[in-house]
Write a protein that holds these residues in place. Structure first.
Motif, PDB file in Angstrom:
ATOM      1  N   SER A   1       6.668   9.785 -14.932  1.00 32.11           N
ATOM      2  CA  SER A   1       6.557   9.920 -13.306  1.00 32.11           C
ATOM      3  C   SER A   1       7.934   9.139 -12.846  1.00 32.11           C
ATOM      4  CB  SER A   1       5.140   8.983 -13.312  1.00 32.11           C
ATOM      5  OG  SER A   1       5.653   8.070 -13.114  1.00 32.11           O
ATOM      6  N   TYR A   2       8.036   7.757 -13.243  1.00 31.47           N
ATOM      7  CA  TYR A   2       9.340   7.493 -13.663  1.00 31.47           C
ATOM      8  C   TYR A   2      11.020   8.148 -13.758  1.00 31.47           C
ATOM      9  CZ  TYR A   2       7.576   2.890 -11.861  1.00 31.47           C
ATOM     10  OH  TYR A   2       7.164   2.137 -11.516  1.00 31.47           O
ATOM     11  N   ILE A   3      10.622   9.781 -14.429  1.00 29.43           N
ATOM     12  CA  ILE A   3      11.960  10.288 -14.678  1.00 29.43           C
ATOM     13  C   ILE A   3      12.143  11.237 -14.043  1.00 29.43           C
ATOM     14  CG2 ILE A   3      12.855  11.479 -16.875  1.00 29.43           C
ATOM     15  CD1 ILE A   3      12.573   9.022 -17.547  1.00 29.43           C
ATOM     16  N   PRO A   4      13.588  11.355 -13.027  1.00 21.44           N
ATOM     17  CA  PRO A   4      14.114  12.467 -12.315  1.00 21.44           C
ATOM     18  C   PRO A   4      13.926  14.121 -12.983  1.00 21.44           C
ATOM     19  CG  PRO A   4      14.796   9.767 -12.022  1.00 21.44           C
ATOM     20  CD  PRO A   4      13.811  10.490 -13.700  1.00 21.44           C
ATOM     21  N   LEU A   5      13.481  14.502 -11.493  1.00 22.00           N
ATOM     22  CA  LEU A   5      14.254  16.375 -11.877  1.00 22.00           C
ATOM     23  C   LEU A   5      15.559  16.011 -12.284  1.00 22.00           C
ATOM     24  CD1 LEU A   5      12.231  18.445 -12.403  1.00 22.00           C
ATOM     25  CD2 LEU A   5      12.866  19.323  -9.496  1.00 22.00           C
ATOM     26  N   TYR A   6      15.927  16.636 -13.519  1.00 20.34           N
ATOM     27  CA  TYR A   6      17.583  16.820 -13.822  1.00 20.34           C
ATOM     28  C   TYR A   6      17.284  18.094 -13.643  1.00 20.34           C
ATOM     29  CZ  TYR A   6      17.494  11.948 -15.765  1.00 20.34           C
ATOM     30  OH  TYR A   6      17.180  10.663 -15.933  1.00 20.34           O
ATOM     31  N   PRO A   7      18.649  19.091 -13.934  1.00 18.05           N
ATOM     32  CA  PRO A   7      19.511  18.173 -12.986  1.00 18.05           C
ATOM     33  C   PRO A   7      20.079  17.392 -12.310  1.00 18.05           C
ATOM     34  CG  PRO A   7      20.744  20.269 -13.395  1.00 18.05           C
ATOM     35  CD  PRO A   7      19.184  20.413 -13.892  1.00 18.05           C
TER      36      PRO A   7
ATOM     37  N   TYR B   1       0.830  -0.770  -0.635  1.00 15.61           N
ATOM     38  CA  TYR B   1      -0.079  -0.107   0.008  1.00 15.61           C
ATOM     39  C   TYR B   1       0.894   1.075  -0.191  1.00 15.61           C
ATOM     40  CZ  TYR B   1      -3.787  -3.466   0.695  1.00 15.61           C
ATOM     41  OH  TYR B   1      -4.569  -4.071   1.014  1.00 15.61           O
ATOM     42  N   LYS B   2       2.206   1.414   0.536  1.00 16.93           N
ATOM     43  CA  LYS B   2       2.718   2.426   0.816  1.00 16.93           C
ATOM     44  C   LYS B   2       3.204   2.410  -1.133  1.00 16.93           C
ATOM     45  CE  LYS B   2       6.617   3.925   3.065  1.00 16.93           C
ATOM     46  NZ  LYS B   2       7.811   3.894   4.097  1.00 16.93           N
ATOM     47  N   ARG B   3       4.282   2.009  -1.030  1.00 16.06           N
ATOM     48  CA  ARG B   3       4.628   1.678  -2.710  1.00 16.06           C
ATOM     49  C   ARG B   3       3.392   2.002  -3.739  1.00 16.06           C
ATOM     50  NH1 ARG B   3       6.805  -3.396  -1.423  1.00 16.06           N
ATOM     51  NH2 ARG B   3       5.437  -3.871  -2.822  1.00 16.06           N
ATOM     52  N   SER B   4       2.544   1.784  -3.541  1.00 12.99           N
ATOM     53  CA  SER B   4       1.246   1.947  -4.332  1.00 12.99           C
ATOM     54  C   SER B   4       0.849   3.414  -4.033  1.00 12.99           C
ATOM     55  CB  SER B   4      -0.110   1.328  -3.861  1.00 12.99           C
ATOM     56  OG  SER B   4       0.011  -0.410  -4.506  1.00 12.99           O
ATOM     57  N   ALA B   5       1.008   3.920  -3.086  1.00 13.65           N
ATOM     58  CA  ALA B   5       0.498   5.256  -2.791  1.00 13.65           C
ATOM     59  C   ALA B   5       1.480   6.435  -3.191  1.00 13.65           C
ATOM     60  CB  ALA B   5       0.194   5.928  -0.991  1.00 13.65           C
ATOM     61  N   THR B   6       2.286   5.637  -2.621  1.00  7.76           N
ATOM     62  CA  THR B   6       4.003   6.011  -3.585  1.00  7.76           C
ATOM     63  C   THR B   6       4.060   6.464  -5.151  1.00  7.76           C
ATOM     64  OG1 THR B   6       5.363   5.589  -1.679  1.00  7.76           O
ATOM     65  CG2 THR B   6       6.301   6.600  -3.968  1.00  7.76           C
ATOM     66  N   ARG B   7       3.490   5.476  -6.085  1.00 10.09           N
ATOM     67  CA  ARG B   7       3.412   5.719  -7.607  1.00 10.09           C
ATOM     68  C   ARG B   7       1.898   6.587  -7.351  1.00 10.09           C
ATOM     69  NH1 ARG B   7       7.845   5.690  -8.801  1.00 10.09           N
ATOM     70  NH2 ARG B   7       6.541   6.280 -11.664  1.00 10.09           N
ATOM     71  N   LEU B   8       1.092   6.721  -7.074  1.00 14.40           N
ATOM     72  CA  LEU B   8      -0.376   7.434  -6.973  1.00 14.40           C
ATOM     73  C   LEU B   8       0.196   8.896  -6.909  1.00 14.40           C
ATOM     74  CD1 LEU B   8      -2.972   7.292  -7.658  1.00 14.40           C
ATOM     75  CD2 LEU B   8      -3.208   7.278  -5.638  1.00 14.40           C
ATOM     76  N   VAL B   9       1.278   9.069  -6.494  1.00 12.64           N
ATOM     77  CA  VAL B   9       1.361  10.303  -5.767  1.00 12.64           C
ATOM     78  C   VAL B   9       2.832  11.203  -6.640  1.00 12.64           C
ATOM     79  CG1 VAL B   9       3.244  12.284  -4.748  1.00 12.64           C
ATOM     80  CG2 VAL B   9       1.634  10.670  -2.700  1.00 12.64           C
ATOM     81  N   SER B  10       3.221  10.239  -7.389  1.00 12.91           N
ATOM     82  CA  SER B  10       4.202  10.506  -8.712  1.00 12.91           C
ATOM     83  C   SER B  10       3.485  10.756  -9.438  1.00 12.91           C
ATOM     84  CB  SER B  10       5.525   9.298  -8.906  1.00 12.91           C
ATOM     85  OG  SER B  10       5.580   8.644  -8.029  1.00 12.91           O
ATOM     86  N   PHE B  11       2.109   9.999  -9.850  1.00 12.58           N
ATOM     87  CA  PHE B  11       1.648  10.100 -11.076  1.00 12.58           C
ATOM     88  C   PHE B  11       1.018  11.376 -11.311  1.00 12.58           C
ATOM     89  CE2 PHE B  11      -2.184   9.864 -13.656  1.00 12.58           C
ATOM     90  CZ  PHE B  11      -1.382   9.190 -15.125  1.00 12.58           C
ATOM     91  N   SER B  12       0.761  12.187  -9.948  1.00 13.72           N
ATOM     92  CA  SER B  12      -0.225  12.709  -9.940  1.00 13.72           C
ATOM     93  C   SER B  12       0.661  14.034  -9.821  1.00 13.72           C
ATOM     94  CB  SER B  12      -1.205  13.025  -8.439  1.00 13.72           C
ATOM     95  OG  SER B  12       0.009  13.274  -7.010  1.00 13.72           O
ATOM     96  N   GLN B  13       1.784  13.904  -9.587  1.00 13.35           N
ATOM     97  CA  GLN B  13       2.895  15.388  -9.606  1.00 13.35           C
ATOM     98  C   GLN B  13       3.911  15.788 -11.204  1.00 13.35           C
ATOM     99  OE1 GLN B  13       5.746  13.018  -7.385  1.00 13.35           O
ATOM    100  NE2 GLN B  13       5.531  15.006  -5.173  1.00 13.35           N
ATOM    101  N   ALA B  14       3.566  13.856 -11.429  1.00 17.56           N
ATOM    102  CA  ALA B  14       3.549  13.962 -12.554  1.00 17.56           C
ATOM    103  C   ALA B  14       2.937  15.443 -14.335  1.00 17.56           C
ATOM    104  CB  ALA B  14       3.581  12.836 -13.589  1.00 17.56           C
TER     105      ALA B  14
END
Length: 601
Positions: free
Chosen positions: A196-202, A4-17
């Motif tokens: 959502s998997y691409i980090p904020l470069y640099p 559930y923690k990983r799922s919530a993290t991915r959901l947050v990352s998706f919304s951030q994207a």
């Protein structure tokens, strides 16, 4: 709990994207909306508009990478970049897509090159003047792509299973809803999940977050896959290509078109593995990185020269344009990796530059290919005295080699909308019907029945079929004064189209008769039966299927005298005039014929 923690993290990352790439999100949303509208519309399909939104979404996240690399925290510049993306996408639509109602070859080639350039630019930009290497950025994007595709496929299968069960057990769901679901997942969820998997470069390497470390780290599974499976397979493939080139340098290699697509795929796959291996430190990857550029240089050099020589034989097309372009890219890239420092910076830039050149008129692949093919086919026609004062003169006696050149060029021009540029072709010219033969005097498929031969004109080749027709330029007449019955019959014994038996009743002198045509695997006859079903005339036509006509790879136009056959006895006469007949070595045949029946009183 970790799930559930990983799922919530991915959901947050998706919304951030979504917030990180607002213009891309908007474009992908409109893309999904237009696609669904097209699915549920009976008349309107938004091909061009949907493609525009796809290009806009990719251009937008490429613009976002430029902003993040060079202008971070400047909202005004970010807005300016988005405006430039909108203008660029709009211009591309108005200039290249607006007048097309579907995705044809021209649109596909040009748009594919543009999308490739934008995608490589998105990966390359974060590594410009940065501690971040291109191979790191590439590996991160590579992982993100396949991770997002895997999640999307799993989500697709799960949702379809749920919706299918609901449709089967509770309430029937329209099949279009399943398509809508796929469009939403792969048109909206998948690209944003990828982003959502691409980090904020640099990235500041001294203060990497756990998320960033995970994003740029090469998984052990990928390391093993590249080092011990893909590289050995690519090495074996390279060995085969090299042996083929070496053993055929004296002849076949310079005329073999098969290697051209193999070369392009080899270059693409080779560079993908090359960049993935740069972050893997073991003996296998070290040897691969050391020798791959040199081997690629040799293979690309030979194949590029061969492709240039083929232009004289078949003319330049957009396909050969890209083969040569990839060859040039591989040659220059190999030299860069062999002699220059900071080599990673230049190779992606070279790819982007060549891709953009290939879509900018008048030096783009399509325009160059069309002009080259028009000039090429006109030269062949003039050589055979078939193009005089901008008018086509039919000629059915030209060599099979020139037939192939004309047919290939006209087919290429037809498939790329190039026939509209040729004023010596008839209006609404259609290569798939009789227009080609009516225009040039020969069938555009004849040459395709030829096998490879050392003789360029294939004069000694025997086909596996014979095709005869009445000469369309000659007229004929038949005395029908004593004719009791005349019919026009189609015959065919080929598979499901076969017509094994036809019984055609007719009357003569108040008596009933039947004209019977049998055309199965064992029999090819025309019979006349009386009202007692007794055979009055039997005309066995099996001889037409054996050695009557020559097996040659062209249509044989013959006079009515040569295609007229008669059977007579004391009860009457049956006269056959073949309009067309195709017989094959395996015993199958088809055609059309006129049948005249005369009966004695």
């Amino acid at each position: 709990m970790n799930f559930y923690k990983r799922s919530a993290t991915r959901l947050v990352s998706f919304s951030q994207a979504v917030f990180r790439y607002p213009l891309s999100t908007l474009c992908f949303f409109i893309l999904v909306l237009l696609t669904i509208l097209s699915i549920h519309s009976d008349n309107t399909i938004y091909y061009s508009e949907t493609l525009t939104m796809l290009i806009g979404g990719i251009a937008a996240f490429t613009g976002q990478s430029i902003y993040e690399r060079f202008f971070r925290n400047s909202r005004l510049i970010r807005l300016g970049i988005y405006i430039v993306v909108i203008i660029f996408t709009s211009l591309y639509y108005w200039l290249f897509l607006k007048n097309y109602t579907d995705i044809n070859t021209v649109i596909y080639i040009r748009s594919s090159a543009l999308i490739s350039a934008l995608t490589v630019a998105y990966i390359w930009v974060p590594s410009i003047k940065s501690k971040l290497s291109f191979s790191t950025s590439f590996t991160t994007a590579f992982k993100a792509f396949f991770t997002s595709m895997l999640f999307s496929i799993v989500l697709e299968v799960g949702m379809i299973a749920i919706l299918g069960a609901f449709s089967f057990l509770i309430y029937n769901v329209d099949y279009k809803v399943f398509i809508d679901l796929s469009v939403v997942i792969f048109g909206f969820f998948a690209p944003l999940y990828y982003l959502s998997y691409i980090p904020l470069y640099p990235i500041n390497e001294n203060v990497l977050t756990e998320k960033d470390k995970q994003a740029i780290t090469t998984p052990k599974t990928l390391e093993a896959l590249v080092s011990y499976i893909i590289i050995p397979l690519l090495a074996a493939y390279t060995l085969i290509l090299t042996l083929y080139i070496i053993t055929n340098l004296s002849g076949q290699f310079w005329n073999d078109n098969l290697l051209e697509p193999l070369l392009v795929s080899y270059i693409i796959i080779g560079f993908i593995i090359f960049y993935l291996s740069e972050r893997i430190d073991n003996k296998s990857t070290f040897i691969f990185r050391k020798y791959f550029p040199e081997i690629l240089l040799v293979i690309s050099l030979f194949q590029t020269i061969a492709s240039l020589l083929k232009i004289n034989q078949f003319g330049l097309t957009h396909g050969r344009y890209y083969v040569i372009m990839f060859g040039v890219f591989a040659i220059i890239s190999s030299i860069i990796y062999s002699f220059l420092q900071n080599k990673e910076v230049y190779v992606p830039a070279l790819f982007i530059s060549l891709s953009i050149i290939s879509i900018i008129p008048p030096i783009d692949a399509i325009t160059v290919g069309l002009n080259a093919q028009i000039n090429f086919v006109e030269d062949v026609l003039r050589k055979n005295n078939m193009l005089v004062d901008n008018t086509i003169i039919k000629n059915e006696d030209i060599s099979l080699t020139d037939r192939e050149k004309i047919a290939n060029s006209i087919e290429y021009l037809y498939n790329t909308d190039g026939v509209n540029r040729i004023d010596w072709l008839p209006n609404n010219f259609d290569i798939y019907y009789e227009d080609f033969e009516n225009t040039f005097g020969f069938n555009n498929y004849d040459y395709k029945f030829l096998s490879e031969s050392d003789n360029p004109d294939f004069e000694s080749y025997t086909a596996n079929y014979a095709e005869v027709r009445l000469n369309e330029n000659e007229t004929f007449s038949v005395d029908t004064e004593k004719t009791a019955q005349f019919v026009y019959v189609s015959i065919n014994n080929m598979g499901y189209e076969s017509i094994p038996e036809q019984n055609l009743p007719f009357d003569f002198n108040d008596n009933a008769f039947v004209l019977q045509v049998l055309s199965d695997d064992q029999t090819f006859t025309v019979n006349v039966l009386n009202d007692q079903n007794e055979e009055m005339i039997n005309f066995d036509l099996q001889f037409l299927l054996n050695d009557t006509f020559e097996y040659v790879p062209k249509v044989q136009q013959m006079s009515d005298e040569d295609l007229t056959f008669t059977k007579e006895n004391d009860r009457g006469t049956v006269k056959i005039i073949l309009e067309s007949l195709v017989t094959y070595a395996d015993g199958t045949y088809s055609g059309k014929m006129y049948v005249f029946v005369s009966l004695n009183n």
